[in-house]
Design a protein around this motif. Structure first.
Motif, PDB file in Angstrom:
ATOM      1  N   HIS A 133      55.488  38.407 -25.780  1.00  0.00           N
ATOM      2  CA  HIS A 133      55.878  37.285 -24.720  1.00  0.00           C
ATOM      3  C   HIS A 133      56.695  36.461 -25.291  1.00  0.00           C
ATOM      4  CE1 HIS A 133      52.031  38.626 -22.259  1.00  0.00           C
ATOM      5  NE2 HIS A 133      52.861  39.836 -22.294  1.00  0.00           N
ATOM      6  N   GLU A 159      62.697  31.402 -19.201  1.00  0.00           N
ATOM      7  CA  GLU A 159      62.006  32.506 -18.341  1.00  0.00           C
ATOM      8  C   GLU A 159      61.127  33.376 -19.327  1.00  0.00           C
ATOM      9  OE1 GLU A 159      64.194  34.848 -15.691  1.00  0.00           O
ATOM     10  OE2 GLU A 159      65.725  33.019 -15.078  1.00  0.00           O
ATOM     11  N   LYS A 160      59.757  33.845 -18.891  1.00  0.00           N
ATOM     12  CA  LYS A 160      59.091  34.414 -19.642  1.00  0.00           C
ATOM     13  C   LYS A 160      59.399  36.014 -19.622  1.00  0.00           C
ATOM     14  CE  LYS A 160      54.083  35.252 -20.648  1.00  0.00           C
ATOM     15  NZ  LYS A 160      52.552  34.671 -20.241  1.00  0.00           N
ATOM     16  N   LYS A 161      59.432  36.561 -20.740  1.00  0.00           N
ATOM     17  CA  LYS A 161      59.971  37.675 -20.824  1.00  0.00           C
ATOM     18  C   LYS A 161      59.101  38.582 -21.711  1.00  0.00           C
ATOM     19  CE  LYS A 161      63.608  37.494 -18.206  1.00  0.00           C
ATOM     20  NZ  LYS A 161      63.866  37.925 -16.959  1.00  0.00           N
ATOM     21  N   THR A 203      60.791  47.628 -21.200  1.00  0.00           N
ATOM     22  CA  THR A 203      61.068  46.314 -21.705  1.00  0.00           C
ATOM     23  C   THR A 203      62.599  46.339 -22.183  1.00  0.00           C
ATOM     24  OG1 THR A 203      60.568  47.244 -24.018  1.00  0.00           O
ATOM     25  CG2 THR A 203      59.001  46.036 -23.049  1.00  0.00           C
TER      26      THR A 203
END
Length: 231
Positions: free
Chosen positions: A21, A27-29, A61
């Motif tokens: 993560h 922004e969390k990706k 992903t």
């Protein structure tokens, strides 16, 4: 080895060995981790990492985590490539420019011998050599170590290389250290004593143990200079 598009991010956590993560523009990706080793000293919360943007829009992903900046006391961060696929690409470039057997030697990849599949087979006239590549990401005070986790597969490869010698072949192990500022390489006896023992047996039997460092930037890795091997 050149990556097409690379962006910077902040590492948050690694819930399993395959994904991380990260924060991209706050922004969390989710990113795929291209190294199944532990890398605990590298992937720490807050570390600056670099992501290769995936070409395939259908992937689960959108990013591959390929490099990380390792913080050091009193020194600038050390940039380490941790893409497990990079060492073989680097080794191929190195072997094309550093003729181990001869300038016109034939170089083949992923060649089966016995119960193993070696990374390279090199042929020059009557000489045939097998070469196994190991990527190195573990560093302590300028000294590189392998492995960062127990590797029975690695021990098996060493034993197979020793067996190659008995059949009249030549044998090499090339440790590709995926960073600069390294003054020596050694097996990580603390983590996996059996690997170190096997490596020393191999050297005594005639397997040539080589190590090189790499020039690393966020979007590129290429072979650098020979590194002293201390067994």
């Amino acid at each position: 080895m050149q990556y097409k598009k690379v962006i910077a991010a902040t590492f948050l956590e690694r819930p399993n060995r395959f994904i991380a993560h990260v924060l991209v523009n706050n922004e969390k990706k989710v990113a795929h981790v291209k190294n199944t080793g532990r890398c605990k000293e590298l992937l720490v919360p807050g570390a600056r990492v670099y992501l290769a943007v995936a070409d395939d829009p259908s992937r689960k992903t959108a990013y591959d985590l390929i490099a990380v900046e390792k913080k050091r006391d009193g020194k600038p961060p050390l940039l380490i490539n941790m893409d497990a696929q990079a060492p073989n690409a680097v080794a191929a470039e190195y072997l094309r420019q550093h003729a181990l057997l001869g300038v016109d030697a034939e170089l083949r990849r992923e060649v089966k011998y016995g119960h193993s599949r070696f990374d390279f087979c090199i042929k020059h006239r009557e000489r045939v050599a097998f070469l196994e590549v190991k990527g190195v990401t573990l560093e302590q005070s300028g000294h590189a170590y392998f492995p960062d986790a127990p590797t029975e597969r690695g021990v098996k490869h060493i034993e197979e290389l020793i067996a190659c010698l008995a059949e009249g072949y030549e044998a090499y192990i090339l440790f590709v250290i995926q960073m600069k500022e390294i003054h020596a390489f050694s097996p990580n006896d603390q983590t996996h004593p059996a690997f170190g023992d096997a490596l020393r047996r191999a050297a005594a039997a005639g397997v040539r143990i080589l190590a090189i460092d790499c020039s690393v930037s966020p979007d590129r890795i290429c072979f650098g200079d020979p590194v002293q091997v201390i067994l």
